[in-house]
Write an enzyme that holds these catalytic residues in place. Structure first.
Site, mmCIF file in Angstrom:
data_model
loop_
_atom_site.group_PDB
_atom_site.id
_atom_site.type_symbol
_atom_site.label_atom_id
_atom_site.label_comp_id
_atom_site.label_asym_id
_atom_site.label_seq_id
_atom_site.Cartn_x
_atom_site.Cartn_y
_atom_site.Cartn_z
ATOM 1 N N HIS A 270 -11.398 9.519 7.086
ATOM 2 C CA HIS A 270 -11.248 7.940 7.762
ATOM 3 C C HIS A 270 -10.395 7.420 8.802
ATOM 4 O O HIS A 270 -10.747 6.275 9.747
ATOM 5 C CB HIS A 270 -10.287 7.939 6.382
ATOM 6 C CG HIS A 270 -9.594 6.395 6.409
ATOM 7 N ND1 HIS A 270 -10.614 5.879 6.156
ATOM 8 C CD2 HIS A 270 -8.514 5.541 6.320
ATOM 9 C CE1 HIS A 270 -10.387 4.233 6.366
ATOM 10 N NE2 HIS A 270 -8.823 4.110 6.087
ATOM 11 N N ARG B 152 -0.922 8.470 9.250
ATOM 12 C CA ARG B 152 -0.337 7.241 9.698
ATOM 13 C C ARG B 152 -0.205 6.179 8.435
ATOM 14 O O ARG B 152 -0.879 6.745 7.270
ATOM 15 C CB ARG B 152 -1.376 6.686 10.476
ATOM 16 C CG ARG B 152 -1.699 4.900 10.321
ATOM 17 C CD ARG B 152 -3.667 4.500 10.271
ATOM 18 N NE ARG B 152 -4.215 4.589 9.430
ATOM 19 C CZ ARG B 152 -4.410 4.127 8.649
ATOM 20 N NH1 ARG B 152 -5.133 2.538 9.323
ATOM 21 N NH2 ARG B 152 -5.527 3.886 7.250
ATOM 22 N N ARG C 173 -1.352 9.477 1.397
ATOM 23 C CA ARG C 173 -2.477 9.717 1.488
ATOM 24 C C ARG C 173 -2.825 11.232 0.841
ATOM 25 O O ARG C 173 -3.924 11.825 1.008
ATOM 26 C CB ARG C 173 -3.441 8.710 2.059
ATOM 27 C CG ARG C 173 -3.737 7.158 2.406
ATOM 28 C CD ARG C 173 -4.321 6.840 3.781
ATOM 29 N NE ARG C 173 -4.107 5.506 3.347
ATOM 30 C CZ ARG C 173 -5.447 4.768 4.746
ATOM 31 N NH1 ARG C 173 -5.432 5.083 5.592
ATOM 32 N NH2 ARG C 173 -4.851 3.668 4.506
ATOM 33 N N GLU D 36 0.528 -1.176 0.457
ATOM 34 C CA GLU D 36 -0.281 0.144 -0.394
ATOM 35 C C GLU D 36 0.951 1.376 -0.373
ATOM 36 O O GLU D 36 1.949 0.921 0.375
ATOM 37 C CB GLU D 36 -0.770 -0.128 1.582
ATOM 38 C CG GLU D 36 -2.515 -1.065 0.799
ATOM 39 C CD GLU D 36 -3.209 -1.208 2.246
ATOM 40 O OE1 GLU D 36 -3.746 -1.261 1.870
ATOM 41 O OE2 GLU D 36 -2.124 -0.256 3.668
ATOM 42 N N HIS E 86 -9.387 9.694 3.596
ATOM 43 C CA HIS E 86 -8.848 9.003 2.946
ATOM 44 C C HIS E 86 -9.433 9.449 1.223
ATOM 45 O O HIS E 86 -10.519 10.059 0.953
ATOM 46 C CB HIS E 86 -9.615 7.572 3.086
ATOM 47 C CG HIS E 86 -9.283 6.197 2.173
ATOM 48 N ND1 HIS E 86 -9.408 6.382 0.649
ATOM 49 C CD2 HIS E 86 -8.179 5.130 2.888
ATOM 50 C CE1 HIS E 86 -8.940 5.068 0.407
ATOM 51 N NE2 HIS E 86 -7.873 4.597 1.363
#
Length: 517
Positions: A349, A384, A288, A116, A241
């Site tokens: 998110h 994060r 992100r 990811e 997100h």
């Protein structure tokens, strides 16, 4: 009045992991889990990606995972915490496997690892695209096998019981003695007195309206801890997100996993232009915060409500094998991924901040612990790293279990007064609650969203104060309802986000204020 050795507020991965461990070790002690919806309803259930764990030592290493986490956290991670969490990962995974959680295996019989955004290696252990759901299933099944665990679904924790509730308490140190609980089915309110209380109450997504979180994510634990005077930190770092399925109503949105971009999907604007390479060399695989800010910038330029995710050039058989749930969900919305682009919009998110805890999960209040998304451990810093959250919950639940296993265990001797709601009446003004909720969510989206400014933040405080006054008046004169308590909690959370945003004078990770440039 009910008594428990351990009171757990929340039934996601954080709360259940702790409950199962402590109940197994001390079969004579009573664990009560309070959860406000069905027992399986939590942010855990909707975690698609997986758990970031170093399992392949030949190609991956703890050092690489630590480094990826530190880069994502943009200089604000606590390095010793990052090292601890990453190195404990494999042991915590072993436990999940022992408890019966299933993860995808490749043809060679090893874990089928995903990659990811922000990760330098393939290290995401997953179960299709519903990993959280699978972990939740395994944990609940284990919890039901332990007779000393009681799960109370449809019970809402209103407030923590601390020193100021108790007469003639000579202790100067702030401590927690349990909580006041609202039985949503019967309408009654009772006390659970507890030796140790664990807040594992999840996130705050609903404060923004557009969110990938379920409707229960209203920041209840953080708000309760804040009212009880626990230290709350890093609330400005709300992770958006980049790709939630755009729906006109804008309620809780379905998440189009980061892994879809990892699989090769492109982001395009309405005209079909692929815009990400113009913002970052990593294009769609940038972190992100950068992808969200880039989409925000495109939408502000065009005035459009959403952009698109294009998967039409991908190997469809492999896609459907990998993301069956996402493929099916899009079809339900009349979007055929083979030929159609998916309309997407950034949605709130994950919260990187929360109730400040040390490495053992202690908050700044005695007997009160926190873990999972409602806690601020220092792992995530300003942003994060994808799939570190389930890992963090597993590690901290274990640390709290270890600490409480070694602690002296004598029942707290205090007299807790019953909940007093004399003089209150059932609110007829349900419309007031709904109206204020919608106003709060619009305020947070428009003024405290992905890109902030001091002017907007100060305006937000003024408007929030008006909503706060109105809701507090209603709260004082009304009998308790879940929607009223949730709204009150979301106002507390919004206040914390705005205040802590104004206090941050430099842009870091997921926090971006145009006045800090």
């Amino acid at each position: 009045m009910m008594t428990a050795d351990y009171l757990v507020i929340g039934s996601g991965v954080a709360g259940l992991t702790f409950a199962v461990k402590i109940a197994e070790k001390f079969p004579e002690r009573k664990v009560v889990i309070v959860t406000k919806a069905n027992e399986d309803e939590s942010n855990t259930k909707y975690a698609q990606g997986g758990v970031a764990i170093v399992s392949n030592k030949e190609e991956d290493s703890f050092k690489k995972h630590i480094n990826d986490t530190l880069i994502a956290g943009d200089g604000l991670c606590e390095e010793d915490v990052v090292e601890m969490v990453v190195k404990e990962g494999p042991d915590r995974l072993e436990e999940l496997l022992l408890w019966g959680a299933n993860f995808d295996i490749n043809d060679a019989g090893k874990f089928d690892l995903g990659k990811e955004g922000g990760h330098s290696e393939y290290r995401i252990i997953h179960h299709k695209d519903i990993t959280g759901f699978e972990i939740e299933r395994a944990l609940l099944s284990k919890a039901h096998q332990l007779s000393n665990i009681s799960i109370l679904p449809h019970h809402f924790a209103i407030d923590l019981v601390t020193n100021h509730h108790i007469k003639d308490l000579d202790s100067e140190e702030l401590a927690c003695y349990g909580a006041y609980i609202f039985n949503q089915k019967s309408g009654s309110i009772f006390t659970i007195k507890s030796n140790s209380t664990l807040l594992a109450s999840g996130g705050i997504g609903c404060v923004y309206g557009h969110t990938t979180n379920p409707v229960i994510a209203t920041g209840d634990g953080i708000a309760m801890a804040y009212r009880a005077k626990a230290r709350i930190k890093d609330m400005e770092f709300v992770q958006f997100h980049p790709t939630a399925l755009y729906e006109v109503e804008g309620e809780s949105s379905f998440l189009i996993s980061e892994a879809v971009r990892g699989f090769g999907a492109y982001l395009r604007n309405k005209k079909g232009y692929r815009f990400m390479p113009g913002y970052d060399d990593r294009a769609e695989l940038a972190s992100r915060d950068i992808v969200s800010q880039s989409i925000d910038s495109e939408l502000k330029k065009s005035g459009e409500s959403h952009v698109y995710l294009d998967c039409t050039h991908l190997d469809m058989d492999a896609f459907m094998d990998h993301f069956p749930n996402i493929y099916k969900k899009c079809l339900e919305h009349h979007i055929d991924i083979k030929t159609d682009w998916i309309p997407v919009v950034p949605a709130s998110h994950y919260l990187c901040g929360g109730i400040k805890v040390n490495k053992k999960g202690n908050t700044t209040i005695n007997n009160l612990f926190a873990c999972g998304e409602c806690s601020r451990t220092g792992l995530h810093g300003a942003n994060r790293l994808a799939s570190n959250s389930l890992l963090e919950a597993l590690v901290y639940a274990h640390n709290i279990f270890k600490k409480l296993s070694k602690q002296d265990h004598a029942m707290i001797r205090v007299d807790i007064p019953d909940w007093n709601d004399k003089g209150t009446k059932i609110p007829e003004e349900h419309i007031l609650i709904q109206h204020n909720l919608k106003e709060l969510q619009a305020l947070m989206r428009d003024y405290v969203g992905i890109v902030r400014s001091n002017k907007r933040l100060k305006r937000a405080i003024k408007r929030l104060d008006v909503i706060y006054e109105e809701v507090e008046d209603l709260y004082k004169e009304s009998k308790i309802t879940t929607s009223l308590c949730e709204l009150r909690n979301m106002i507390n959370v919004a206040h914390l986000i705005i205040r802590q945003s104004l206090d941050r004078t430099e842009n870091k990770g997921g926090y971006y204020n145009i006045d800090n440039l």
